[in-house]
Design a protein around this motif. Structure first.
Motif, PDB file in Angstrom:
ATOM      1  N   SER A 151       0.806  -1.208   0.000  1.00  0.00           N
ATOM      2  CA  SER A 151       0.000   0.000   0.000  1.00  0.00           C
ATOM      3  C   SER A 151       0.846   1.269   0.000  1.00  0.00           C
TER       4      SER A 151
ATOM      5  N   ALA B  45      -2.496  -1.332   5.462  1.00  0.00           N
ATOM      6  CA  ALA B  45      -3.387  -2.030   4.542  1.00  0.00           C
ATOM      7  C   ALA B  45      -3.516  -3.492   4.982  1.00  0.00           C
TER       8      ALA B  45
ATOM      9  N   ASP C 253      -2.405  -8.503  -2.621  1.00  0.00           N
ATOM     10  CA  ASP C 253      -3.551  -7.680  -2.995  1.00  0.00           C
ATOM     11  C   ASP C 253      -4.220  -8.256  -4.244  1.00  0.00           C
TER      12      ASP C 253
ATOM     13  N   ASP D 100      -9.007  -5.603   0.033  1.00  0.00           N
ATOM     14  CA  ASP D 100      -8.039  -4.539   0.306  1.00  0.00           C
ATOM     15  C   ASP D 100      -8.704  -3.621   1.327  1.00  0.00           C
TER      16      ASP D 100
ATOM     17  N   GLY E 104      -5.332  -7.398   4.320  1.00  0.00           N
ATOM     18  CA  GLY E 104      -5.825  -8.268   3.265  1.00  0.00           C
ATOM     19  C   GLY E 104      -6.647  -9.406   3.837  1.00  0.00           C
TER      20      GLY E 104
END
Length: 788
Positions: A439, A467, A488, A494, A469
């Protein structure tokens, strides 16, 4: 003529109306959505065939605001709507993100969604309405769309959630959150918050999702009345036999590639495996191109299987981390010597150079939108050059992705900014991504926070972002922190969370499956909180708190408040005075309608000069105060001195020095700087000044050592003039008539004798007709009267 179908529901105390069949009837699907007096038209069209060789889904969403919707004419030279504004770009993404995952895999027909704002009432925001209209138009179009979705905006004030809040309620509250979801799960979240807790944020998401379910029900009811026949699809189905064969060719290569922790080495190994697959099935490309294309698409599925299985079964990620560990962080501030504030933030293989520039009010961003002209004092711009991922690509104006990532970071940092009264600067943060594997928007949040602190912007608290996941396999799932780029692409979610040590400031979520549950979101938020705390700790090693001093290269801004009735004097006729202040001092001067003045310059002496000038204009002269002024003009009886801007006073010849001054010009010259003391302001506003009572070197006041007037020469007392009584009682003077009619004396100098050199008036006492004999022959008749 029209076959109109409508559906209405209540949304946040207002009626939401969906209508089709009246407008844009040649589109595959078209819906007019109305809330209050805000109206949005969304039309959907889809290509009936796929271009040869196409292996991706070309979905395009355009959102456009018509200025006529608010009764306005666009600004600029062309006077028409042109390129997409930032808001239009962001709303286009807002519509795109929740609907894209709901098209079936293998559907590659081009789809175009156009949403246009036709009417805007200033209260009901058209972005949510556009999302609803797009969902409804897709649902009735017959295009394969696994919707519908509903959308809702939620505010939060005084502990209560507000559905469909007005702009005023959002500004006064602590939350602006948008949620889109299917009847079963949340698909997308976008928000800005004022340090709210994870529980409050989760509650807001669920509150919005409950409202979106009602909207989904209304769209389904409209579709039951007006939907077109669904398309028949000829989708390429996965072949288990082909996939098994492909796995035998490159399966081991992919497993080895995804054990490489270095991104470039891993990417090289993956590309080699893909090339190996192409070569192994080259014969199929000639005999059955469609099957060959489908086989190559299976390569990505094999990659996903390798990555997802390792995470779910073994808890092992691509770079060897577990699911909660954040990559190594290195942060430094003062990275660039001339920038007002700068930071280099590196997290693993993601890196951002963030700079902060401080400006004056005239550097604010002007925004021309449906609500009219507005100004923003905080800007954040994000750039993602191709070299950051080791690729060759387009380099130019920012695309939709760059605009969206920049706005996400803007939302994360905006709640922590000081008010304009506390820090009267325009602030621009620039984030240049120099490496990317994970990210970069969250790296922008971290780097932007540090660069502002380095520039001396007094943030309430530092902000960090992370970020998250998701890997979802049936009922099994794994939430992973600080995701890589490959995680991602191959994962299911996300989920970006930014905030301070006290709470969340921004939350954004995009998913690639049919939605996630409340349980998954709760786990993700808790894990993100721990990761955010770790990142904040690493950032504090570079800079723990905001610098107290601004950069030497940054402009200084000082404020002063004046009375409203003095604004005109500072500005002057046609701006003459304020332009003169700026031109003379070199400082920038801004004044608002409330009398708040901002003076800015990188040179403090210029600010001081402008401040003194303005103070002089608005200040009232005070008796007894010493001023520094300049001689404006010289006359026989003294000199006029400008002691305050626009204010002059007289220094009488007797007040220049203690000793006698015969000629003023011998002592003073025009333009000479002098120090004066204000003695008196008479009722007519005339000012009397003194130089002799002030030390001209130091400006210190001096004692008045001059003797009384009657002791200044040897004239002695004036003497007893007798009791003459009031002038009107001195005797009957008769009706003398106007002075000019009293006699035929003629002009003063003709026929009246030579008056001779009589000398100064004060030396004429021996000529008076008191006890000194008769008056001279040339004396006027009234001096010879025997009134006494």
């Amino acid at each position: 003529m029209f076959d109109i179908k409508t559906q209405e529901i209540e949304l946040g105390g207002k009626t939401l109306k969906l209508e089709t069949g009246r407008v844009a009837r040649q589109a595959d699907g078209a819906v007019l959505a109305t809330l209050g007096e805000t109206v949005v038209l969304c039309a959907v069209t889809a290509a009936k065939s796929v271009k040869p060789g196409q292996d991706f889904f070309p979905l395009t969403v355009h959102y456009q605001e018509k200025f006529s919707a608010a009764g306005r004419i666009p600004g600029g030279f062309f006077k028409r709507e042109r390129g997409a504004t930032e808001k239009e770009t962001l709303t286009s993404r807002l519509i795109d993100r929740p609907i894209r995952p709901l098209f079936p895999e293998g559907f590659y027909n081009e789809v175009l969604v156009i949403a246009q704002v036709l009417s805007y009432d200033g209260e009901n925001e058209p972005d949510i309405l556009a999302m609803i209209a797009a969902s409804a138009a897709l649902t009735i179009s017959g295009v394969p769309f696994m919707g519908p979705i509903g959308a809702a905006r939620v505010g939060y004030k005084d502990g209560d959630y507000i559905l469909n809040p007005t702009q005023t309620e959002i500004a006064e509250g602590d939350l602006d959150l948008v949620v889109a979801g299917t009847p079963n799960a949340v698909m997308m979240v976008e928000s800005e918050a004022n340090e709210l807790s994870e529980d409050v944020m989760l509650g807001a998401v669920m509150f919005a999702h409950a409202a979106s379910k009602k909207i989904c029900d209304a769209i389904i009811k409209l579709a039951e009345k007006a939907a077109k026949d669904p398309w028949e699809l000829d989708l390429l189905e996965d072949s288990g036999e082909t996939k098994a064969k492909l796995k035998g060719v490159i399966g081991a290569d992919l497993e080895a590639a995804y054990k490489l922790t270095n991104k470039q080495e891993r990417q090289t190994a993956i590309n080699a495996a893909r090339e190996k697959a192409r070569n192994a099935f080259a014969d199929l490309a000639e005999s059955d191109p469609a099957a060959y294309l489908g086989t190559l698409k299976l390569v990505k599925k094999l990659e996903a299987d390798v990555v997802r299985t390792a995470i779910i079964k073994e808890g092992r990620r691509i770079d060897g981390r577990d699911t909660k560990t954040v990559r190594p962080i290195e942060a430094m501030v003062g990275f660039l010597p001339r920038a007002h504030g700068s930071a280099l933030f590196t997290r693993g293989e993601t890196q951002a150079i963030c700079t902060t520039t401080l400006g004056t009010k005239d550097a604010e961003q002007m925004i021309d939108g449906l609500d009219g002209l507005s100004y923003s004092r905080f800007m954040l711009h994000y750039n993602f050059p191709p070299y950051s991922v080791g690729e060759v690509g387009r380099f130019g104006a920012p695309g939709r992705r760059e605009v969206g990532h920049g706005k996400l970071a803007w939302r994360a940092l905006h709640p922590m900014l000081p008010s304009a009264e506390e820090f009267p600067y325009t602030i621009r943060v620039l984030s240049d991504i120099t490496e990317s594997n994970g990210s970069s928007s969250m790296a922008t949040v971290c780097g932007g926070s540090l660069s502002m602190m380095d520039a001396g912007v007094p943030l309430k608290r530092p902000v960090a972002g992370i970020a998250m996941g998701l890997i979802l396999e049936g009922k099994d799932f794994a939430v992973i922190s600080d995701i890589l780029g490959d995680e991602d692409h191959l994962g299911d979610m996300d989920f970006k969370v930014a905030g301070t040590s006290e709470g969340i400031t921004s939350l954004q979520m995009d998913i690639k499956v049919a939605g996630i549950t409340e349980e998954i979101m709760k786990v993700a938020l808790a894990q993100a909180k721990d990761g955010r705390a770790h990142i904040l700790g690493e950032m504090s090693k570079a800079l723990g708190e905001t610098r107290t001093e601004l950069s030497a290269h940054a402009p200084r801004i000082e404020t002063m408040q004046i009375a409203k009735d003095k604004i005109r004097e500072v500005i002057g006729t046609g701006g003459k005075v304020i332009r003169e202040i700026v031109a003379t001092t070199g400082a920038k001067v801004d004044i608002d309608d409330e009398g708040l003045i901002k003076i800015s310059s990188s040179d403090l002496s210029q600010i001081e000069a402008a401040r003194n000038w303005i103070t002089g204009i608005v200040a009232e002269p005070e008796v007894g105060t010493v001023y520094t002024g300049k001689v404006a003009s010289i006359v026989d009886f003294g000199a006029f001195v400008t002691f305050m801007p626009g204010k002059d006073g007289l220094v009488h010849v007797s007040e220049i020095k203690n000793e006698r001054v015969e000629k003023v010009a011998d002592v003073l010259t025009e333009g000479q700087e002098v120090k004066v003391k204000l003695l008196e302001v008479d009722p007519r506003g005339k000012v009397r000044l003194s130089m002799r009572l002030v030390d001209q070197e130091t400006g210190a006041e001096l004692e008045d050592t001059r003797p009384p007037r009657e002791q200044r020469d040897d004239r002695g007392p004036r003497g007893d003039r007798g009791d003459r009584g009031p002038r009107r009682d001195r005797g009957d003077r008769g009706d003398r008539g106007p002075r000019r009619d009293r006699d035929d004396r003629g002009p003063r100098g003709e026929g009246r004798g030579d008056r001779g050199d009589r000398g100064p008036r004060r030396e004429r006492s021996d000529n008076r007709n008191d006890d000194n004999g008769p008056a001279p022959e040339f004396a006027p008749a009234f001096l010879n009267r025997d009134d006494d």
